[in-house]
Design an enzyme around this catalytic site. Structure first.
Site, PDB file in Angstrom:
ATOM      1  CE1 TYR A   1     -26.793 -90.064 -93.465  1.00 56.08           C
ATOM      2  CE2 TYR A   1     -27.776 -88.147 -92.419  1.00 56.08           C
ATOM      3  CZ  TYR A   1     -27.816 -89.128 -93.378  1.00 56.08           C
ATOM      4  OH  TYR A   1     -28.858 -89.183 -94.255  1.00 56.08           O
TER       5      TYR A   1
ATOM      6  CG  ASP B   1     -26.557 -84.584 -99.058  1.00 54.33           C
ATOM      7  OD1 ASP B   1     -27.751 -84.918 -99.199  1.00 54.33           O
ATOM      8  OD2 ASP B   1     -25.744 -85.228 -98.375  1.00 54.33           O
TER       9      ASP B   1
ATOM     10  NE  ARG C   1     -34.417 -85.704 -99.940  1.00 57.36           N
ATOM     11  CZ  ARG C   1     -34.765 -86.785 -99.243  1.00 57.36           C
ATOM     12  NH1 ARG C   1     -35.696 -87.594 -99.698  1.00 57.36           N
ATOM     13  NH2 ARG C   1     -34.161 -87.075 -98.129  1.00 57.36           N
TER      14      ARG C   1
ATOM     15  NE  ARG D   1     -27.200 -88.012-108.902  1.00 57.37           N
ATOM     16  CZ  ARG D   1     -26.394 -89.006-109.213  1.00 57.37           C
ATOM     17  NH1 ARG D   1     -25.717 -88.981-110.345  1.00 57.37           N
ATOM     18  NH2 ARG D   1     -26.230 -90.029-108.393  1.00 57.37           N
TER      19      ARG D   1
ATOM     20  NE  ARG E   1     -33.213 -90.900-106.477  1.00 53.68           N
ATOM     21  CZ  ARG E   1     -33.444 -92.164-106.140  1.00 53.68           C
ATOM     22  NH1 ARG E   1     -33.493 -93.106-107.063  1.00 53.68           N
ATOM     23  NH2 ARG E   1     -33.656 -92.492-104.865  1.00 53.68           N
TER      24      ARG E   1
END
Lengths: 347, 347
Positions: B154, B77, B28, B41, B32
């Protein structure tokens, strides 16, 4: 201690002695999955239940009797011991525990107070006296407490956490303040557990619920000395069970703390790890989720745990973590019966 | 592949060859915690960013350049590959991914559609073409995908989960339907990754992010055959990195799936585990929380990772999990420099 208790399956296993069957109890066996518990719980708050000896006694004894397990565990929580240390503890419905005034900087440790749980938490000792009277004379009662790492993590995070960012950063950045905090927690926990033993528990389980967030080197450096101090402060009075989740690579270091029984989560292979550690007794380790599966699957997986333990004296059957809300009670009873019946084949 | 790429630190390490320094990249790394990422973003949704090749390219290349790491990883993703399979995927702000129509009973598996990602997900391949052009010619690009267990979890949970109750119960109760679901996921993932390789990635990382919720016996029975099939479907084209969190007791079985590089979380001791597995190359394993600590602590702990890896050719430095929001970028840059400089002492 009476002969009945001394020769119970559970205490024999704690000493690594052969018993007539593998003993079983379940972490959080008196809990939300059980209608009897919910009925009592509906009358009060969670903290109210912890602090009302009659109610704590009722849920403790009812769970043991309903499930037919080989030990009862005191209904209590890890965190009330923090209140007299000056922490504002609250249980918000659906959110879990919250501490309103967490430790965040080194000087916050100064305000953390020592106390004597025997006088500050009389409800725990009153509950033990009532439970001991309520249980059949051959059913041991297990006391319990949180270990310094897990308690410290709560006091620093201020509640539950995913990554333990505050707690670990505090630990890494100021080892002196960290050791001071864990030292205070250790002293209180030692007094807390010794008073439980005085009041009448036959064993204690020390929970380091969150220590699985650390790697082995960090565990040895920042945690082990404190856990060792706690175990040394209780040692030899009653069997001590030492347990944490996510600890497959920590159990070797945890074992050095000196407990009599090591509890394993479901990721830790019982047989191989038991052999490697050379510990007297082990506890575990069925995945709690298994209890949501079909009956045949529950029993098949329980059989795999018994097989892995290989009938070696000193195995205490348990889940690898606390039983979950929503668990079908019938599956739990079937598990208990299965372990009692089938373990004979393995022993 | 150009000589520049072939002889890059990262690809040398993937092959277990000696390099001039230990390569480093961070899971990652385009995320963020980075202001440049946040600026991009802020113009679109998370899924919009994944599906806009120019923006995915921008964050991928900027992160590699700003940090000075030895590889870039495709910004994408794990879950968009599920949309053409018939799953209604949404990312709710602050909640993470949600699947509106999860698999809950065996017959739900029948509606799960196969697809050819090359035609259903052109944005991924367009992004790879752009990124490959945007990166310096000696910087490898890593593609990635989720492995069948994690994708299945998921689709059954319908989102993130703490205990994976639905997924594990489904797995335990109906092994046939479970295998059918994971078989479908495997076929799509193989096509997805092969098309990434065709488009120009030099390595792939296969994430089994959630597989750490299983014990070793369950992993072998319910997961390994499917992961093996995925690895076999890609094998020998580019180096494959295989990674999951909480997998210290699973890595031996995971290694049997056949990947070239095993990624370790921070609970897995690099040196001892590397030796035991006999794998060509390993990746890891600094605890991501370390990056929130003081600079000296960051470097001290990074040094411990280098020491544990012992300078053995084939070590790729990384975190033990994805970098966290809020991580100080300066600490990340200092870490990268430190690994490049100090690893020379260990090699």
């Amino acid at each position: 201690m009476s002969d009945n208790l001394h020769n119970s399956r559970f205490l024999k296993a704690c000493r690594g002695e052969k018993a007539d069957a593998t003993p079983i109890w379940l972490m959080r066996q008196a809990g939300r999955y059980m209608p009897e518990y919910q009925a009592v719980r509906s009358k009060t708050t969670f903290l109210g239940l912890c602090k009302t000896p009659e109610l704590a006694c009722q849920v403790t004894v009812e769970a043991q009797e309903k499930l037919g397990v080989d030990a009862a565990i005191l209904f209590a929580d890890l965190l009330p011991v923090l209140e007299p240390m000056g922490f504002a503890l609250d249980y918000k419905e659906g959110e879990g525990p919250v501490i309103g005034n967490p430790v965040r900087v080194a000087k916050d440790v100064d305000r953390v107070k020592l106390h004597k749980p025997l006088s500050t938490m009389p409800f725990v000792y009153d509950a033990i006296l009532l439970i001991r009277r309520g249980l059949k004379p051959d059913i041991p009662l297990i006391g319990f407490a949180g270990l310094p790492f897990t308690l410290a993590a709560y006091t620093i995070e201020g509640g539950s956490s995913k990554h333990f960012q505050h707690a670990k950063t505090f630990m890494l950045n100021d080892e002196g303040a960290w050791n001071e905090l864990l030292g205070k927690l250790s002293r209180v926990v030692i007094d807390y557990v010794n008073a439980q033993i005085d009041a009448g528990v036959q064993a204690v389980q020390l929970f380091d619920s969150w220590v699985g967030c650390l790697g082995p080197a960090e565990y040895r450096r920042y945690v082990l000395p404190h856990t060792k101090a706690v175990v040394a402060g209780i040692k030899s009075r009653v069997p001590i069970i030492h347990f944490g989740v996510g600890t497959a690579t920590l159990v070797d270091a945890m074992h050095e703390a000196g407990a009599d029984v090591m509890g394993f989560d479901w990721q830790t292979p019982i047989g191989a790890t038991w052999k490697r550690l050379g510990v007297c007794a082990v506890q575990g380790n069925l995945d709690p989720i298994t209890l949501f599966a079909r009956r045949e699957v529950v029993l098949e997986k329980a059989g795999e745990v018994l097989k892995d333990a290989g009938g070696r004296p000193g195995h205490i059957f348990n889940l690898g973590h606390g039983i979950l809300p929503g668990t079908p009670v019938d599956n739990v009873r079937a598990l208990v019966n299965y372990v009692h019946e089938r373990s004979v084949e393995h022993i």
